[in-house]
Write an enzyme that holds these catalytic residues in place. Structure first.
Site, PDB file in Angstrom:
ATOM      1  N   ASP A  67      32.846 -75.987-128.412  1.00  0.00           N
ATOM      2  CA  ASP A  67      31.696 -75.770-129.159  1.00  0.00           C
ATOM      3  C   ASP A  67      31.654 -76.182-130.430  1.00  0.00           C
ATOM      4  O   ASP A  67      32.631 -76.941-130.697  1.00  0.00           O
ATOM      5  CB  ASP A  67      31.284 -74.360-129.115  1.00  0.00           C
ATOM      6  CG  ASP A  67      33.039 -73.599-129.279  1.00  0.00           C
ATOM      7  OD1 ASP A  67      33.533 -74.149-129.579  1.00  0.00           O
ATOM      8  OD2 ASP A  67      32.913 -72.202-129.014  1.00  0.00           O
ATOM      9  N   ASN A 136      34.066 -59.629-128.136  1.00  0.00           N
ATOM     10  CA  ASN A 136      33.214 -59.074-127.165  1.00  0.00           C
ATOM     11  C   ASN A 136      32.988 -59.683-125.858  1.00  0.00           C
ATOM     12  O   ASN A 136      32.259 -59.628-125.093  1.00  0.00           O
ATOM     13  CB  ASN A 136      31.739 -59.326-127.909  1.00  0.00           C
ATOM     14  CG  ASN A 136      31.378 -60.939-127.933  1.00  0.00           C
ATOM     15  OD1 ASN A 136      32.362 -61.686-127.626  1.00  0.00           O
ATOM     16  ND2 ASN A 136      30.344 -61.427-128.730  1.00  0.00           N
ATOM     17  N   HIS A 138      33.449 -62.976-125.350  1.00  0.00           N
ATOM     18  CA  HIS A 138      32.668 -64.351-125.022  1.00  0.00           C
ATOM     19  C   HIS A 138      33.756 -65.546-124.826  1.00  0.00           C
ATOM     20  O   HIS A 138      35.097 -65.302-125.105  1.00  0.00           O
ATOM     21  CB  HIS A 138      31.942 -64.630-126.293  1.00  0.00           C
ATOM     22  CG  HIS A 138      32.577 -65.040-127.568  1.00  0.00           C
ATOM     23  ND1 HIS A 138      32.142 -64.822-128.620  1.00  0.00           N
ATOM     24  CD2 HIS A 138      33.719 -65.641-128.010  1.00  0.00           C
ATOM     25  CE1 HIS A 138      32.665 -65.481-129.608  1.00  0.00           C
ATOM     26  NE2 HIS A 138      33.786 -65.783-129.269  1.00  0.00           N
ATOM     27  N   GLU A 143      27.884 -65.734-125.198  1.00  0.00           N
ATOM     28  CA  GLU A 143      27.645 -64.533-125.846  1.00  0.00           C
ATOM     29  C   GLU A 143      27.429 -63.375-124.597  1.00  0.00           C
ATOM     30  O   GLU A 143      26.513 -63.929-123.608  1.00  0.00           O
ATOM     31  CB  GLU A 143      26.759 -64.238-126.896  1.00  0.00           C
ATOM     32  CG  GLU A 143      27.227 -65.077-128.153  1.00  0.00           C
ATOM     33  CD  GLU A 143      28.119 -64.569-129.004  1.00  0.00           C
ATOM     34  OE1 GLU A 143      29.183 -63.985-128.323  1.00  0.00           O
ATOM     35  OE2 GLU A 143      28.161 -64.713-130.210  1.00  0.00           O
TER      36      GLU A 143
HETATM   37  C1  F6R Z   1      36.461 -71.208-129.996  1.00  0.00           C
HETATM   38  C2  F6R Z   1      35.646 -70.587-129.142  1.00  0.00           C
HETATM   39  C3  F6R Z   1      35.520 -69.291-129.195  1.00  0.00           C
HETATM   40  C4  F6R Z   1      36.954 -68.373-129.563  1.00  0.00           C
HETATM   41  C5  F6R Z   1      37.077 -67.100-129.723  1.00  0.00           C
HETATM   42  C6  F6R Z   1      38.469 -66.270-130.048  1.00  0.00           C
HETATM   43  O1  F6R Z   1      36.199 -72.625-129.892  1.00  0.00           O
HETATM   44  O2  F6R Z   1      34.796 -71.059-128.478  1.00  0.00           O
HETATM   45  O3  F6R Z   1      35.210 -68.745-127.970  1.00  0.00           O
HETATM   46  O4  F6R Z   1      37.959 -68.753-128.606  1.00  0.00           O
HETATM   47  O5  F6R Z   1      36.017 -66.666-130.505  1.00  0.00           O
HETATM   48  O6  F6R Z   1      38.364 -66.741-131.449  1.00  0.00           O
HETATM   49  P1  F6R Z   1      39.960 -66.176-132.229  1.00  0.00           P
HETATM   50  O7  F6R Z   1      40.937 -67.115-131.492  1.00  0.00           O
HETATM   51  O8  F6R Z   1      39.480 -66.840-133.686  1.00  0.00           O
HETATM   52  O9  F6R Z   1      40.238 -64.950-132.071  1.00  0.00           O
END
Ligand code: F6R
Length: 245
Positions: A67, A136, A138, A143
């Site tokens: 992403d 959450n 994701h 989401e």
């Molecule tokens: C990042 C991504 C997100 C993160 C998720 C966890 O490229 O796609 O899904 O993996 O938000 O984020 P952290 O590791 O910062 O807790």
């Protein structure tokens, strides 16, 4: 789904980096799907360390990232392009022309999403997809919702995600409100998936995603349906789950 319990973040990072190393050694021209955020930083550190020791060669590796924020130029230190260069690409012998991310500055979501799907398809498919898990539930920026998004799409970030990511920005107002993200089907097409999760604040998400029902309300729960998933989670992240002995 295989769940590997790590002692802490350091142990999780070493174990995950070992799995990625094995992939690169077994198939030097593999396609790695990569993630940003706090979870994989330690993993990338290990990969850089082992590359420097001469144990790893990224010369033939291709990467596609999950992403990118919409509207952030590459030079912005919070763009995922910047993150990947700052944590991995600039420190290993990867060919920059074989590293791909969605283009956050392409203002035409339809065109950008179609272009990125083609990019992924042209690589021949992802061999190993690295994922983090959002609070959450994701994965990528898929989401919670009423259905699983299939391909790469433009996402309105949820308030909880903006809240979680504001730590990287001057304020919540500075967090971009949209992102381009691989879809659930794009992610599920990877041959293997490696999820890294750390910390007590992720324990509820881990329980819901990997031990609860499969539902788009917890996007990561779809991974239970993939034939080749390894979750490396530390003790704190697994604290709300009972693992079989
Ligand atoms: C990042 C991504 C997100 C993160 C998720 C966890 O490229 O796609 O899904 O993996 O938000 O984020 P952290 O590791 O910062 O807790």
């Amino acid at each position: 789904m295989k769940i590997i319990k790590a002692k802490d973040y350091e142990d999780m990072s070493r174990k995950a980096a070992n799995i990625i190393s094995a992939q690169v050694i077994m198939k030097p021209d593999c396609v790695l799907g990569l993630a940003t955020g706090s979870s994989p930083v330690g993993t990338y550190e290990k990969l850089v360390e082992w590359y420097r020791k001469g144990d790893l060669d990224f010369g033939d590796v291709t990467t596609v990232n999950l992403d990118e924020y919409r509207g952030l130029p590459r030079e912005n230190d919070q763009s995922y392009y910047y993150f990947m260069h700052n944590h991995l690409f600039d420190y290993v012998n990867i060919n920059p022309e074989r590293t791909f991310l969605p283009d956050g500055m392409n203002d035409d979501p339809e065109k950008e999403c179609a272009r990125y799907e083609e990019v992924i398809c042209a690589t021949g498919g992802v061999d190993l997809q690295l994922l983090g898990l959002g609070h959450n539930g994701h994965i990528g920026f898929n989401e919670p919702g009423e259905f699983f998004e299939k391909g790469t799409h433009c996402v309105d970030l949820q308030p909880s995600t903006i809240e979680a990511n504001k730590r990287f920005f001057a304020s919540a107002d500075d967090v971009p409100k949209q992102a381009y993200s691989m879809g659930i089907q794009t992610i599920m097409m990877a041959k293997k998936i490696l999820v890294v999760v750390s910390g007590a604040d992720k324990a509820e998400a881990v329980k819901n995603a990997f031990f609860g029902p499969v539902t788009p309300k917890v996007p990561g729960s779809i991974l239970q349906m993939h034939p080749n998933v390894v979750v490396v989670a530390d003790e704190a992240a697994l604290s709300k789950c009972t693992l079989p002995e």
